[in-house]
Design a protein around this motif. Structure first.
Motif, mmCIF file in Angstrom:
data_model
loop_
_atom_site.group_PDB
_atom_site.id
_atom_site.type_symbol
_atom_site.label_atom_id
_atom_site.label_comp_id
_atom_site.label_asym_id
_atom_site.label_seq_id
_atom_site.Cartn_x
_atom_site.Cartn_y
_atom_site.Cartn_z
ATOM 1 N N LYS A 1 0.828 -1.213 0.000
ATOM 2 C CA LYS A 1 0.000 0.000 0.000
ATOM 3 C C LYS A 1 0.858 1.257 0.000
ATOM 4 N N GLN B 1 2.258 1.850 -3.423
ATOM 5 C CA GLN B 1 1.215 2.265 -4.373
ATOM 6 C C GLN B 1 0.935 3.769 -4.329
ATOM 7 N N LYS B 2 1.417 4.436 -3.306
ATOM 8 C CA LYS B 2 1.257 5.896 -3.216
ATOM 9 C C LYS B 2 2.230 6.625 -4.154
ATOM 10 N N TYR B 3 3.294 5.934 -4.546
ATOM 11 C CA TYR B 3 4.300 6.540 -5.424
ATOM 12 C C TYR B 3 3.908 6.291 -6.885
ATOM 13 N N LYS B 4 3.047 7.106 -7.389
ATOM 14 C CA LYS B 4 2.407 6.881 -8.698
ATOM 15 C C LYS B 4 3.360 6.972 -9.888
#
Length: 260
Positions: free
Chosen positions: A213, A216-219
């Protein structure tokens, strides 16, 4: 002939304590699990064996009570505990950390000699080497994705160049983005700069899901954009044997090259 073998086998250790899951697995693959009398809390088998501590800390009293004729340790095992056992007359053999497939095989062959299963060890290593060679040939001409293998969190720990996991990545046709790291300690900022195509998390359970998760914040990372973040069984990636190296390599190939 059978009688002669039984007599000769008595010269080899019959009461063995293993202080590492990888060593326990190797003893199983050599077919002498019936000789294992003690293991760590991290060893999943044999069920009947007594637990004598962790990979690092050893219950000296428990080990003594089991009357082993051989204790198989690693570089992680508490040095003071090993020294104390030796001073008590217990044979202790320490295996260093294997840095690549070649060293994994060499140590396995040495273990085979120690326990009287040299021929069996040679057969297993021969099969493993053939498979690894075949896999390398298969991925030789394929595009090489950039890979991050995460082995720990808070702080971020990765598989550096001086590790068998790096050998896994390269043998599977990938590029380890952290070959410049000597300790394995890394930063997320540096991962952003390196921009891996694939992120593999070896941390198990809830921690692994939490780490996924976070990534996944590092787009902007390619692995995130293409949904190529994987959580894998840490036992297979962190407890190398010739057999598990081959199994993990084949799993790695499927992750890095899903279309072949």
């Amino acid at each position: 002939m059978l009688y002669q073998y039984e007599v000769l086998s008595q010269t080899y250790p019959q009461r063995i304590i293993s202080l590492a899951p990888s060593i326990t697995e190797e003893l199983y693959s050599l077919g002498i699990e019936n000789r294992i009398i003690g293991v760590t809390t991290y060893c999943k088998k044999p069920v009947q064996a007594q637990k004598v501590g962790t990979v690092i800390e050893v219950n000296i009293e428990k080990v003594i009570s089991l009357q082993p004729d051989l204790v198989l340790a690693t570089f992680l095992t508490n040095p003071k505990a090993k020294e104390k056992l030796k001073n008590l007359g217990i044979k202790v053999i320490t295996f260093p950390s294997a840095k690549n497939f070649r060293e994994i095989c060499e140590q396995f062959l040495e273990l085979g000699k120690i326990v009287g299963r040299e021929k069996k060890a040679e057969e297993i290593v021969c099969r493993a080497k053939k498979t690894v060679s075949s896999v390398k040939q298969k991925v030789k001409e394929l595009p090489k994705p950039k890979v991050l293998v995460q082995v720990g969190a808070k702080p971020l720990w990765v598989a550096p160049e001086d590790s068998f996991v790096n050998d896994l990545i390269e043998s599977a046709g990938g590029i380890n983005i952290v070959v410049d790291s000597k300790t394995g300690l890394y930063s997320r900022e540096e991962v952003l700069k390196q921009n891996p195509d694939v992120i593999i998390i070896t941390t198990m359970g809830i921690v692994g899901k939490e780490e996924k998760k976070i990534w996944q914040k590092y787009k902007t990372i390619s692995a995130v954009k293409n949904n190529r973040i994987y959580i894998v069984d840490s036992d297979r990636f962190c407890s190398p044997t010739p057999v598990s190296f081959v199994d993990t390599l084949e799993e790695m190939v499927k992750i890095l090259h899903p279309h072949i």
